[in-house]
Design a protein around this motif. Structure first.
Motif, PDB file in Angstrom:
ATOM      1  N   VAL A  46      44.590  33.056  40.389  1.00 52.52           N
ATOM      2  CA  VAL A  46      44.114  32.845  41.760  1.00 52.52           C
ATOM      3  C   VAL A  46      42.764  32.137  41.720  1.00 52.52           C
ATOM      4  N   GLU A  47      42.684  31.014  42.421  1.00 53.57           N
ATOM      5  CA  GLU A  47      41.403  30.303  42.506  1.00 53.57           C
ATOM      6  C   GLU A  47      41.256  29.790  43.923  1.00 53.57           C
ATOM      7  N   ILE A  48      40.299  30.332  44.631  1.00 52.35           N
ATOM      8  CA  ILE A  48      40.055  29.816  45.972  1.00 52.35           C
ATOM      9  C   ILE A  48      38.712  29.117  45.928  1.00 52.35           C
ATOM     10  N   GLY A  49      38.768  27.811  45.781  1.00 53.04           N
ATOM     11  CA  GLY A  49      37.569  27.002  45.519  1.00 53.04           C
ATOM     12  C   GLY A  49      36.901  27.535  44.272  1.00 53.04           C
ATOM     13  N   SER A  50      35.576  27.545  44.282  1.00 55.48           N
ATOM     14  CA  SER A  50      34.912  28.196  43.151  1.00 55.48           C
ATOM     15  C   SER A  50      34.331  29.528  43.623  1.00 55.48           C
ATOM     16  N   LEU A  51      34.801  29.941  44.829  1.00 49.60           N
ATOM     17  CA  LEU A  51      34.281  31.157  45.438  1.00 49.60           C
ATOM     18  C   LEU A  51      34.944  32.393  44.843  1.00 49.60           C
ATOM     19  N   LEU A  52      36.267  32.361  44.797  1.00 53.03           N
ATOM     20  CA  LEU A  52      37.020  33.501  44.281  1.00 53.03           C
ATOM     21  C   LEU A  52      37.823  33.055  43.072  1.00 53.03           C
ATOM     22  N   GLU A  53      37.480  33.520  41.914  1.00 53.83           N
ATOM     23  CA  GLU A  53      38.270  33.220  40.726  1.00 53.83           C
ATOM     24  C   GLU A  53      38.092  34.325  39.702  1.00 53.83           C
ATOM     25  N   ARG A  54      38.993  34.361  38.733  1.00 52.74           N
ATOM     26  CA  ARG A  54      38.984  35.413  37.714  1.00 52.74           C
ATOM     27  C   ARG A  54      38.923  36.803  38.340  1.00 52.74           C
ATOM     28  N   LEU A  55      39.822  37.026  39.288  1.00 49.72           N
ATOM     29  CA  LEU A  55      39.815  38.295  40.010  1.00 49.72           C
ATOM     30  C   LEU A  55      40.437  39.419  39.207  1.00 49.72           C
ATOM     31  N   GLU A  56      41.062  39.067  38.059  1.00 52.44           N
ATOM     32  CA  GLU A  56      41.800  40.100  37.338  1.00 52.44           C
ATOM     33  C   GLU A  56      40.901  41.243  36.898  1.00 52.44           C
ATOM     34  N   ILE A  57      39.607  40.973  36.760  1.00 51.31           N
ATOM     35  CA  ILE A  57      38.707  42.029  36.284  1.00 51.31           C
ATOM     36  C   ILE A  57      38.641  43.178  37.305  1.00 51.31           C
ATOM     37  N   VAL A  58      38.753  42.831  38.608  1.00 51.73           N
ATOM     38  CA  VAL A  58      38.757  43.865  39.648  1.00 51.73           C
ATOM     39  C   VAL A  58      40.007  44.729  39.501  1.00 51.73           C
ATOM     40  N   PHE A  59      41.141  44.050  39.288  1.00 54.57           N
ATOM     41  CA  PHE A  59      42.399  44.779  39.156  1.00 54.57           C
ATOM     42  C   PHE A  59      42.437  45.572  37.850  1.00 54.57           C
ATOM     43  N   ILE A  60      41.862  45.000  36.801  1.00 54.30           N
ATOM     44  CA  ILE A  60      41.827  45.711  35.520  1.00 54.30           C
ATOM     45  C   ILE A  60      41.006  46.991  35.669  1.00 54.30           C
ATOM     46  N   SER A  61      39.904  46.926  36.422  1.00 61.36           N
ATOM     47  CA  SER A  61      39.055  48.111  36.593  1.00 61.36           C
ATOM     48  C   SER A  61      39.846  49.251  37.231  1.00 61.36           C
ATOM     49  N   ILE A  62      40.596  48.918  38.290  1.00 64.20           N
ATOM     50  CA  ILE A  62      41.397  49.946  38.963  1.00 64.20           C
ATOM     51  C   ILE A  62      42.512  50.432  38.032  1.00 64.20           C
ATOM     52  N   TRP A  63      43.094  49.479  37.314  1.00 59.62           N
ATOM     53  CA  TRP A  63      44.186  49.839  36.406  1.00 59.62           C
ATOM     54  C   TRP A  63      43.689  50.806  35.323  1.00 59.62           C
ATOM     55  N   LEU A  64      42.456  50.603  34.862  1.00 64.07           N
ATOM     56  CA  LEU A  64      41.907  51.504  33.839  1.00 64.07           C
ATOM     57  C   LEU A  64      41.854  52.933  34.377  1.00 64.07           C
ATOM     58  N   LEU A  65      41.468  53.052  35.663  1.00 60.06           N
ATOM     59  CA  LEU A  65      41.435  54.386  36.279  1.00 60.06           C
ATOM     60  C   LEU A  65      42.826  55.008  36.263  1.00 60.06           C
ATOM     61  N   THR A  66      43.831  54.192  36.624  1.00 58.17           N
ATOM     62  CA  THR A  66      45.196  54.735  36.689  1.00 58.17           C
ATOM     63  C   THR A  66      45.685  55.128  35.287  1.00 58.17           C
ATOM     64  N   MET A  67      45.234  54.397  34.268  1.00 56.17           N
ATOM     65  CA  MET A  67      45.633  54.749  32.893  1.00 56.17           C
ATOM     66  C   MET A  67      45.050  56.111  32.504  1.00 56.17           C
ATOM     67  N   TYR A  68      43.805  56.362  32.907  1.00 57.87           N
ATOM     68  CA  TYR A  68      43.194  57.680  32.631  1.00 57.87           C
ATOM     69  C   TYR A  68      44.030  58.771  33.292  1.00 57.87           C
ATOM     70  N   LEU A  69      44.469  58.474  34.543  1.00 58.88           N
ATOM     71  CA  LEU A  69      45.263  59.475  35.266  1.00 58.88           C
ATOM     72  C   LEU A  69      46.598  59.721  34.583  1.00 58.88           C
ATOM     73  N   LYS A  70      47.237  58.627  34.160  1.00 59.81           N
ATOM     74  CA  LYS A  70      48.532  58.760  33.481  1.00 59.81           C
ATOM     75  C   LYS A  70      48.378  59.624  32.229  1.00 59.81           C
ATOM     76  N   LEU A  71      47.367  59.280  31.440  1.00 63.99           N
ATOM     77  CA  LEU A  71      47.162  60.009  30.186  1.00 63.99           C
ATOM     78  C   LEU A  71      46.799  61.474  30.464  1.00 63.99           C
ATOM     79  N   SER A  72      46.036  61.710  31.537  1.00 62.97           N
ATOM     80  CA  SER A  72      45.677  63.088  31.880  1.00 62.97           C
ATOM     81  C   SER A  72      46.925  63.900  32.204  1.00 62.97           C
ATOM     82  N   VAL A  73      47.850  63.295  32.975  1.00 62.18           N
ATOM     83  CA  VAL A  73      49.067  64.012  33.344  1.00 62.18           C
ATOM     84  C   VAL A  73      49.897  64.312  32.092  1.00 62.18           C
ATOM     85  N   LEU A  74      50.013  63.327  31.201  1.00 64.48           N
ATOM     86  CA  LEU A  74      50.822  63.530  29.994  1.00 64.48           C
ATOM     87  C   LEU A  74      50.194  64.594  29.089  1.00 64.48           C
ATOM     88  N   MET A  75      48.875  64.553  28.956  1.00 60.35           N
ATOM     89  CA  MET A  75      48.194  65.546  28.120  1.00 60.35           C
ATOM     90  C   MET A  75      48.276  66.932  28.770  1.00 60.35           C
TER      91      MET A  75
END
Lengths: 371, 410
Positions: free
Chosen positions: A256-285
């Motif tokens: 996703v690139e909207i001009g040079s204003l919004l780009e490399r947005l995956e880091i935002v999604f990765i941050s949230i995904w990291l939280l969900t991974m902690y939750l997944k691992l917590s449930v399994l443990m």
């Protein structure tokens, strides 16, 4: 059984127990054989998953509200309980080891290339052990915050990714035989079978007899997330490129690139995904710990948790020599283990419950008299 | 007392945890990085030669370009390393640069024609394997030494890598002749049904090259970076060039026209001296494959709308029959673009028009038979064009200036 959680909270927790690794690894694997029809595999897999959720929910509804192992012991006797407890504990430990490896592999691949994996694994495990030590109610509350944030983010994200999507890569719709689609559906179905964790969570749910609804809603949410990721990945990159990309879910956002204003947005999604991974691992443990604690009536939970955490970390470090070993294990053995532990074993338990149904009726009348 | 000690220990533990947040082994200081804005790839018998256009932060913050005063230090520096493989060449950069190369802000990738003809697979592999490299980088092809393009400065853009990306992005949006192709889009096209792709050319027009800020102090630069032809690829190897007219024709057939401006003869048939200019504001193309026995025909249906921007024929533009006549001439001109493009790609047996995708979607069973020998089958297709043009607006003047002039003389 002091802690109480609502049915919706458990559905959301089931979603985050399944989806984080599902959206990451399923799209590439099923697009490799079902090509542009891979989204149909995901939808079919979701339907199978809903069936599994109904089976698990049915078993949970038979439980009068006791911890799983205590209930099974009362129904099937001590030895059957020990066998089932050990088997389930082995399963949850294996899945925790796989998830921890996936988590730390991702961090090594994408963010911290030079940091040794034992360190990332140890840090992740410390956080997870803290969460498990706090109890299921705490995990569920944190999960709800993550659920709301990710729902907002996904809504915003879908507006941004529309521009790069095209219908053409998804066509022709019904090309070739149905066999690859069916074969492809087994992988998401096995992933969605992780709904079996409901067996351990159901006794904590406030609403009685709501297990089927809870499980089905959780699987439907996770299945929708996986199916949407598959469809969007193909619509953005075409069926040939998706299997080549290790993490298509994030790749969709990274273009996703909207001009040079919004780009490399995956880091935002990765941050949230990291939280969900902690939750997944917590449930399994939590699952691994509860199976052993309930089966062997362990009283000093905290030192036991530490030992369990150490065991999982050491397993994750030592089990696989390289990425290829890990991949072939998760695809071949892991897949069978998921189906066996989450579908076959619960089916056997359900059969056992039906056979010993007489006992239940007797128990219920005893409970009624008692109260 | 014990409570205070416990609280103290907890606070100390929290602080100790903060130490872990610094990035562990991957700690990187901003002033240890060499941020690249453009990279070029060339291939020789000995291996790969990679050049990097690295941003000099201090030169950028010192206000170069804003005052257009010229002089001062250049905002970028370019250096080159070689190796047997791409990543080996990149790793050699530590022998000559005190800073570590950082590719996350790379904007364009310029590949030499030589390397493109040898094959793009190695470059694509590196881009998909390295997490730091972004696949949204634009690829351009250069005839000769590609590092020359990296050394060239722009008058109005401080970082020329960024300038190059804006150049191709604007062109593809405003003129549609050359598409702006990103790494992942190129990879998608060469693994697609047609197994072919296109990339735009970049070249330096004029001489000598503008390599120093002192040359920027003049109002007219001696040389400029320009977009040129369209490179054709069969699988990952470049096979030839298309000129700009042919490239526009390809854009028409492949349904890539967003906006475009072109001149067309507005007089009677056969008269080509008097010209008008048409600006396309909306265009769509539909490819419909038809089968007659073993012969494949492709119907190319183009529907275009737009406005007149210039008129040098003495015509009354309020007369509907005049507009119909102009639409007929525009249709002929578009057909010419399309025919020229078709002839060029047919000779090269390279399907960059989307015909393979159209056949695959229309008749999957027939496609199974064709796909093994698609290049030959593609060249044997007979193409039928059906173009419809609609002039929506004629601008704010209803008669051509020439018409007024002629009325006065009558």
């Amino acid at each position: 059984m002091k802690e109480k959680i609502t049915s919706f909270q458990v559905s959301a927790l089931i979603m985050f127990t399944i989806a984080p690794t599902g959206i990451l690894l399923v799209p590439g694997a099923i697009t490799a054989f079902a090509k542009q029809n891979a989204w149909q595999s995901a939808v079919l897999g979701t339907l199978i998953g809903i069936g599994i959720a109904a089976l698990i929910g049915y078993i949970c509804n038979q439980n009068p509200g006791m911890p799983l192992m205590t209930w099974l012991e009362r129904r099937f006797g001590r030895w059957a309980c020990v066998l089932i407890g050990l088997f389930l504990a082995r399963y949850y430990i294996t899945v925790s080891v796989i998830t921890l490896s996936e988590f730390s592999n991702f961090i090594s691949d994408e963010v911290l290339h030079r940091t040794p994996q034992w360190l990332t694994m140890t840090i992740i495990m410390l956080v997870v052990l803290y969460a498990v030590g706090q109890g299921i109610e705490t995990i569920v509350r944190v999960n709800m915050i993550t659920f709301l944030v990710s729902a907002l983010l996904i809504a915003a994200g879908s507006l941004l990714i529309v521009e790069n999507m095209h219908a053409k890569p998804l066509l022709p719709l019904w090309e070739g035989s149905f066999a690859p689609v069916l074969k492809g559906s087994l992988l998401p179905a096995s992933w969605l079978s992780e709904v079996a964790v409901l067996l351990l969570l159901a006794p904590y749910i406030k609403e009685k007899n709501s297990a089927i609804r809870t499980g089905v809603a959780g699987v439907a949410l996770a299945g929708a997330a996986i199916s949407a990721t598959v469809a969007v990945s193909i619509a953005t990159f075409g069926p040939k490129l998706v299997p080549l990309i290790t993490y298509p879910g994030f790749f969709i956002v990274s273009v996703v690139e909207i001009g040079s204003l919004l780009e490399r947005l995956e880091i935002v999604f990765i941050s949230i995904w990291l939280l969900t991974m902690y939750l997944k691992l917590s449930v399994l443990m939590f699952g691994a710990a509860q199976c052993l604690i309930q089966t062997f009536r362990i009283r000093s939970e905290r030192p036991f948790l530490l030992a369990l955490g150490l065991f999982v970390v050491l397993n994750a470090i030592c089990s696989w020599g390289n990425a290829a070993d890990f991949y072939s294990f998760t695809v071949k053995a892991g897949f069978l283990d998921l189906l066996f532990s989450n579908v076959l074993l619960p089916a056997l338990i359900a059969a056992g419950l039906l056979v010993t149904a007489k006992g239940t009726r007797r128990q219920r009348s005893y409970d009624a008299n008692d109260s | 007392m014990t409570r205070t000690i416990r609280k103290g220990m907890l606070a100390a533990a929290c602080l100790a945890v903060c130490l872990m947040l610094s990035g562990c082994w991957d700690r990187t200081e901003l002033n240890e990085l060499a941020i690249t804005s453009a990279t070029s790839f060339d291939k020789t018998d000995k291996g790969w030669t990679i050049s990097y256009q690295v941003i000099i932060p201090s030169a950028i913050s010192s206000g170069y370009g804003s005052g257009a005063s010229g002089g001062g230090s250049a905002p970028i520096t370019v250096y080159t390393t070689s190796g047997k493989t791409i990543r080996e060449a990149v790793s050699r950069s530590v022998l000559e640069s005190p800073r570590q190369l950082y590719f996350a802000h790379n904007r364009v990738l310029i590949v030499s024609e030589r390397a493109a003809r040898a094959g793009m697979n190695a470059i694509l592999d590196v881009y998909f394997r390295q997490p730091e490299a972004r696949e949204t980088v634009n690829i351009l092809i250069a005839e000769g030494d590609p590092s020359r393009m990296l050394r060239q400065l722009f008058a109005m853009q401080r970082i020329s890598g960024e300038g190059l990306q804006s150049l191709i992005a604007k062109e593809s949006r405003i003129d549609s002749m050359l598409p702006a192709v990103k790494v992942y889009e190129f990879a998608m096209s060469i693994v697609g049904d047609a197994r072919s792709g296109v990339l735009p050319e970049i070249y330096i027009g004029g001489s000598p090259d503008v390599n120093g800020t002192d040359q920027l102090s003049k109002t007219s630069l001696t040389a400029r970076l320009k977009l040129g032809r369209l490179a054709l690829f069969k699988a990952d190897q470049m096979v030839g060039w298309l000129n700009q007219r042919e490239a526009l024709g390809v854009s028409f057939i492949a349904d890539r026209i967003k906006f475009a401006t072109f001149a067309f003869p507005c007089g009677n048939r056969g008269q080509t001296e008097q010209l008008g200019t048409f600006r396309i504001t909306k265009s769509s193309t539909k490819l419909v494959p038809r089968r007659a026995g073993d012969r494949l025909t492709m119907d190319v249906r183009i529907r275009t709308e737009g406005a007149l921007e210039e008129m040098n024929c003495a015509l009354d533009l309020l007369d509907p029959s005049v507009l119909q006549q102009l639409e007929a001439r525009l249709k002929e001109e578009i057909e010419n673009f399309v025919d020229e493009a078709w002839e060029a790609v047919r000779t090269q047996k390279t399907d960059v028009l989307g015909f393979a995708d159209a056949v695959h979607r229309h008749d999957p069973k027939y496609w199974k038979k064709l796909k093994k020998n698609w290049d030959e089958q593609f060249a044997a297709i007979s193409m039928k064009t059906d173009v419809k043009v609609k002039i929506e607006r004629v601008g704010v003047s209803t008669k051509s200036f020439k018409k007024l002039e002629e009325q006065d003389t009558e």
